[in-house]
Design an enzyme around this catalytic site. Structure first.
Site, mmCIF file in Angstrom:
data_model
loop_
_atom_site.group_PDB
_atom_site.id
_atom_site.type_symbol
_atom_site.label_atom_id
_atom_site.label_comp_id
_atom_site.label_asym_id
_atom_site.label_seq_id
_atom_site.Cartn_x
_atom_site.Cartn_y
_atom_site.Cartn_z
ATOM 1 N N SER A 211 0.842 -1.192 0.000
ATOM 2 C CA SER A 211 0.000 0.000 0.000
ATOM 3 C C SER A 211 0.881 1.247 0.000
ATOM 4 C CB SER A 211 -0.877 -0.037 1.253
ATOM 5 O OG SER A 211 -1.959 0.850 1.131
ATOM 6 N N GLY A 243 -3.074 -0.410 -3.646
ATOM 7 C CA GLY A 243 -1.721 0.027 -3.335
ATOM 8 C C GLY A 243 -1.267 1.345 -3.897
ATOM 9 N N GLU A 280 -8.057 -3.201 -6.845
ATOM 10 C CA GLU A 280 -8.783 -2.969 -5.583
ATOM 11 C C GLU A 280 -8.271 -1.709 -4.889
ATOM 12 O OE1 GLU A 280 -8.998 -7.749 -4.582
ATOM 13 O OE2 GLU A 280 -7.442 -6.462 -3.723
ATOM 14 N N ARG A 320 -2.338 5.992 11.997
ATOM 15 C CA ARG A 320 -1.246 5.854 11.031
ATOM 16 C C ARG A 320 0.073 6.479 11.512
ATOM 17 N NH1 ARG A 320 -1.294 8.105 6.570
ATOM 18 N NH2 ARG A 320 -0.115 6.507 5.469
ATOM 19 N N CYS A 351 -3.604 8.683 26.826
ATOM 20 C CA CYS A 351 -2.565 8.532 27.842
ATOM 21 C C CYS A 351 -1.374 7.768 27.279
ATOM 22 C CB CYS A 351 -3.124 7.795 29.049
ATOM 23 S SG CYS A 351 -4.443 8.691 29.823
ATOM 24 N N GLU A 352 -0.762 8.312 26.261
ATOM 25 C CA GLU A 352 0.406 7.718 25.606
ATOM 26 C C GLU A 352 1.279 8.858 25.124
ATOM 27 O OE1 GLU A 352 1.034 4.408 24.927
ATOM 28 O OE2 GLU A 352 -0.869 3.738 25.795
ATOM 29 N N TYR A 381 -7.914 4.698 6.184
ATOM 30 C CA TYR A 381 -7.228 4.066 7.319
ATOM 31 C C TYR A 381 -7.155 4.990 8.544
ATOM 32 C CZ TYR A 381 -6.098 0.968 3.485
ATOM 33 O OH TYR A 381 -6.204 0.144 2.396
HETATM 34 C C1 PLP Z 1 -5.732 -7.390 -0.665
HETATM 35 C C2 PLP Z 1 -5.797 -5.901 -0.624
HETATM 36 N N1 PLP Z 1 -6.418 -5.258 -1.629
HETATM 37 C C3 PLP Z 1 -6.518 -3.906 -1.631
HETATM 38 C C4 PLP Z 1 -5.981 -3.146 -0.614
HETATM 39 C C5 PLP Z 1 -6.151 -1.656 -0.660
HETATM 40 O O1 PLP Z 1 -4.938 -1.025 -0.740
HETATM 41 P P1 PLP Z 1 -4.839 0.559 -0.897
HETATM 42 O O2 PLP Z 1 -5.713 1.164 0.114
HETATM 43 O O3 PLP Z 1 -3.417 0.836 -0.681
HETATM 44 O O4 PLP Z 1 -5.273 0.873 -2.301
HETATM 45 C C6 PLP Z 1 -5.332 -3.778 0.442
HETATM 46 C C7 PLP Z 1 -4.745 -2.977 1.531
HETATM 47 O O5 PLP Z 1 -3.766 -3.226 2.112
HETATM 48 C C8 PLP Z 1 -5.243 -5.191 0.448
HETATM 49 O O6 PLP Z 1 -4.655 -5.839 1.448
#
Ligand code: PLP
Length: 422
Positions: A211, A243, A280, A320, A351-352, A381
């Site tokens: 990613s 990614g 994805e 993050r 508290c960190e 995220y």
């Molecule tokens: C299998 C898979 N597909 C898609 C993604 C989405 O990745 P990104 O948000 O970096 O596009 C992830 C995230 O780690 C993933 O593990």
């Protein structure tokens, strides 16, 4: 002079004549007053535009990776814009179904899908399962053998390519918990087994190398690596995972979804791979659509050391920085174009000592307690990795479009904090 770079703002951002930031025509300070802080503000047009771009670039089976940010409104939006949804757990599957997304448009992931996860997915009739291990193939044999329909599957292959990104979000190298390793022959063995199996219909292969990747050359590389194995199989589908990186701070830049897809398509053409390509994307759909608003509560000046600016959120709404050391820009929505002359450390209220949101953030000199302070590019995220640490109530989420705001996730209440206690 250090003015906020405008590329970190969502598509519908504009600056009013008094210097205040508007998104979709709405004043962020008004939103903070109405909904409270911390508050996630998502630009709906921006989200829709990125979904459409993904569909135009990759076609009808491109999935939105819901782990980046998921609620019913987001699931419905991605579906309305023509995307499938990648769900990495039965919880994500449940939310997508609750939003009315047809099961056929869902793709189930996971490196350890239990019997109950697979049964749930099979009973719902998910469109694809991305199989991650031989143990999962065993489980599918048992479940389908017991009478469930054989699912369409892709096999997740670990190609042995290291993406240039943080080690915690790198998944394509051999030493990974995910997928069938290419170099050991496990991937070829899995393909052989799945093709011979009556419990699954093998339709393609899947890879995801990590990613927040800026160097899109990594993607053609994985196509080249797996081509010798995949080409002779003649499988119809290839999913390249997610990614694609996004720029968070001054000095960063990333290719668009369209450019990313073009690189991969060209690689497929070069190696003669004639497949239905899909992907994805998660972060590249939602991250830049969003601004988080906080209220500044305390300012602690340590002359010669640093200034701590504490806000009313922190690692529970954005993990993050703690997890990956990620950087963010900071600004005041009341004066978005102001020169940011003061360097501060924006910390949360947990508290960190490690509860830092922005190390070395820049703010205007007149920053004061009570100001609304914003961090942009927080749509991926952040909310999804959020927690109730210190029994903090998770923030609300608003979608803004055409001068209107709609609350899509309400702020948690004290009662929510004990709803599972017996
Ligand atoms: C299998 C898979 N597909 C898609 C993604 C989405 O990745 P990104 O948000 O970096 O596009 C992830 C995230 O780690 C993933 O593990």
């Amino acid at each position: 002079m250090s003015v906020l770079p405008s590329f970190v703002l969502p598509d519908s951002a504009s600056v009013a004549t008094d210097g205040r930031l508007l998104v979709a025509g709405l004043d962020l300070l008004d939103l903070a007053a109405e909904y409270g802080t911390p508050l996630f503000v998502y630009d709906e047009q921006h989200l829709r535009a990125r979904c459409r771009e993904a569909v135009a670039a990759f076609g009808d089976r491109v999935s939105y990776a819901t782990k980046a940010f998921l609620c019913k409104a987001m699931a419905a939006l991605a579906h309305e814009e023509g995307m499938c949804l990648d769900v990495a757990s039965c919880g994500e599957l449940y939310v997508a179904r609750a939003a009315g997304v047809p099961a056929e448009r869902l793709v189930l992931h996971g490196n350890n899908k239990r019997d109950e996860d697979l049964s749930y997915a099979l009973d719902e009739g998910v469109g694809r399962i991305v199989v991650d291990s031989f143990d999962e193939l065993d489980r599918l044999d048992a479940l389908v053998g017991a009478g469930r329909p054989a699912p369409k599957v892709l096999l997740r292959i670990t190609p042995g390519v290291e993406a240039h990104t943080h080690q915690f979000v790198r998944t394509g190298q051999d030493d990974s918990k995910f997928g069938f390793t290419y170099s050991t022959g496990a991937a070829a063995a899995a393909v052989e087994r799945a093709r011979a199996s009556k419990s699954v219909e093998l339709v393609g292969v899947h890879m995801h190398i990590g990613s927040q990747i800026f160097a899109v050359e990594s993607f053609p590389k994985i196509v080249e690596v797996i081509a010798p194995m995949v080409k002779p199989l003649g499988l119809p589908e290839l999913c390249i995972g997610g990614g694609l990186g996004v720029p968070y701070v001054e000095g960063e830049g990333a290719p668009s979804i369209t450019e990313w897809a073009a690189e991969i398509r060209q690689a497929c053409e070069r190696v003669g791979l004639d497949v239905q390509l899909s992907a994805e994307p998660g972060r590249s759909i939602t991250a830049m659509a969003t601004i988080t608003l906080y209220t500044v509560g305390t300012i602690k000046d340590l002359p010669g050391i640093r200034t701590y600016v504490a806000v009313d959120g922190g690692m529970s709404d954005n993990f993050r920085p703690v997890l990956y050391g990620s950087g963010y820009e900071t600004f005041l929505p009341r004066a978005v174009r102001a020169d940011r002359t003061r360097r501060v450390t924006v910390v949360g209220m947990h508290c960190e000592s490690g509860d830092r949101l922005v190390d070395g953030g820049l703010v205007p000199d007149d920053l004061q307690v009570g100001d609304i302070l914003a961090t942009p590019v927080t749509g991926a995220y952040g909310h999804s990795m959020g927690s109730n640490y210190n029994k903090v109530r998770r923030p609300a989420v608003v979608f803004v479009a055409d001068g209107k705001a709609r609350l899509v996730v309400r702020r948690e209440t004290f009662e929510d904090l004990i709803r599972c206690d017996l």
